[in-house]
Design a protein around this motif. Structure first.
Motif: not given
Length: 357
Positions: A3, A5-6, A223, A225, A230, A273, A276-277, A281-282, A285
């Motif tokens: 996680l 991205q969080i 998963t 998108n 979001l 979030l 979310h992929k 998120s990218r 991350s």
């Protein structure tokens, strides 16, 4: 379950705390439309509690019944102690050293902070290192967490859901009543009970736990998108915080925004979030942003001693305007927090866990 991205959101939340304490008159906080959100530090602490319960459940809850061996409580408590206490203690000792001549006979205050119980005692929560009161609350959550997990294993997630939601509703009713009672005066004992007592924040942690467990049970559906959902959940948080004074004027009531009122909305954002992929998120991350998120605890807990040193050493010697001083301080604080995370916080955590476990 990764996680990353969080993690960066913790840094953003911690920044609002710094702006609340030291940057209320500088850009962008001095833009009326943005003031409530940029200085939403007390509300952001509630976000930390929700996120804490969520992450704890993701890390420790076992979906597979065969893996539900007895929770190793001591190992868990050592890990939590190693995570929060070394930097907390350093920050506290710096404040105590600065106040040594004025501390007088108030050693009971110091001991309350040492043992992380200051939030339970009216008059004590923000007497030394101000942000430390929230760690006193977190310590209570960490103490309870193993028993809560074992209770969920025994009774099931539905029991936790009912208890968490009922506690949240009851807490909000109590807080709203007390905030608007004749007995409430800013900074009195009732004020300390409302804003700092761990029991008044427990529902936020429990709702975070509930959603973390739910996410683990639905991991095959995690998963997504859905960038629109979001963005919508983020904007809902932004609008509700922005509308806080308007809502209070509309209803003629003070609302407990800092005590979990927005916990359900925070959870909508966190779960969205987490699932979310897509591109957001990218970006979140990115290792550099994740590092900022990891260092956010040091940034949060070291802000007061760092500001005190900056205010005494740099400000008198460097004649700059308030905004420039604030941003120099902020950059130095971020650098300090990264160094603390890499070269003190992490090594000390590893050392304590190795020695005590």
């Amino acid at each position: 379950m990764q996680l990353d991205q969080i993690t960066f959101t913790r840094f953003v939340a911690a920044l609002t705390v710094v702006f609340f304490h030291y940057g209320q008159t500088v850009f962008p906080a001095n833009v009326p439309f943005l003031f409530e959100n940029v200085t939403a530090g007390p509300i952001a602490v509630g976000y930390f509690y929700v996120l804490s319960g969520f992450i704890m459940s993701i890390a420790y809850y076992q979906v597979d019944v065969s893996n539900r061996a007895e929770f190793k409580k001591l190992k868990y408590w050592v890990a939590r102690f190693a995570r929060i206490y070394p930097v907390y203690l350093i920050a506290l000792l710096i404040i105590v050293a600065a106040k040594y001549k004025t501390l007088g006979e108030d050693w009971d205050v110091f001991l309350a902070h040492i043992f992380l119980v200051q939030s339970w005692i009216p008059g004590y929560p923000i007497t030394l290192n101000t942000p430390g009161w929230s760690l006193s609350v977190e310590a209570f959550f960490y103490l309870c967490f193993p028993f809560l997990i074992l209770w969920v294993y025994k009774k099931g997630i539905k029991q936790l859901a009912v208890f968490s939601i009922v506690l949240w509703v009851v807490t909000q009713l109590i807080l709203t009543h007390q905030l608007n009672s004749d007995a409430y005066i800013p900074k009195n004992q009732l004020h300390d009970f409302i804003y700092y007592n761990p029991a008044m924040h427990l529902s936020s942690f429990l709702l975070g736990m509930l959603c973390g467990i739910y996410l683990k049970h639905t991991k095959d559906k995690q998963t997504s998108n859905n960038g629109f959902l979001l963005f919508a959940s983020f904007m809902l948080i932004f609008i509700l915080i922005w509308a806080r004074p308007h809502l209070e004027n509309l209803f003629g009531l003070k609302l407990a925004f800092t005590n979990g009122l927005l916990a359900p909305v925070f959870l909508l954002f966190i779960i969205t979030l987490a699932r979310h992929k897509g591109g957001i998120s990218r970006v979140f991350s990115n290792p550099k942003l994740v590092l900022l998120g990891e260092a956010s605890y040091s940034l949060y807990i070291l802000q007061k001693p760092a500001h005190g040193i900056y205010d005494k050493v740099i400000v008198p010697r460097v004649p700059l305007n308030e905004t420039i001083h604030f941003y120099i301080f902020l950059v130095l604080l971020i650098i300090l927090s990264i160094l603390s995370y890499k070269y003190f916080e992490t090594p000390m955590r590893q050392l304590i866990r190795r020695k005590l476990q």
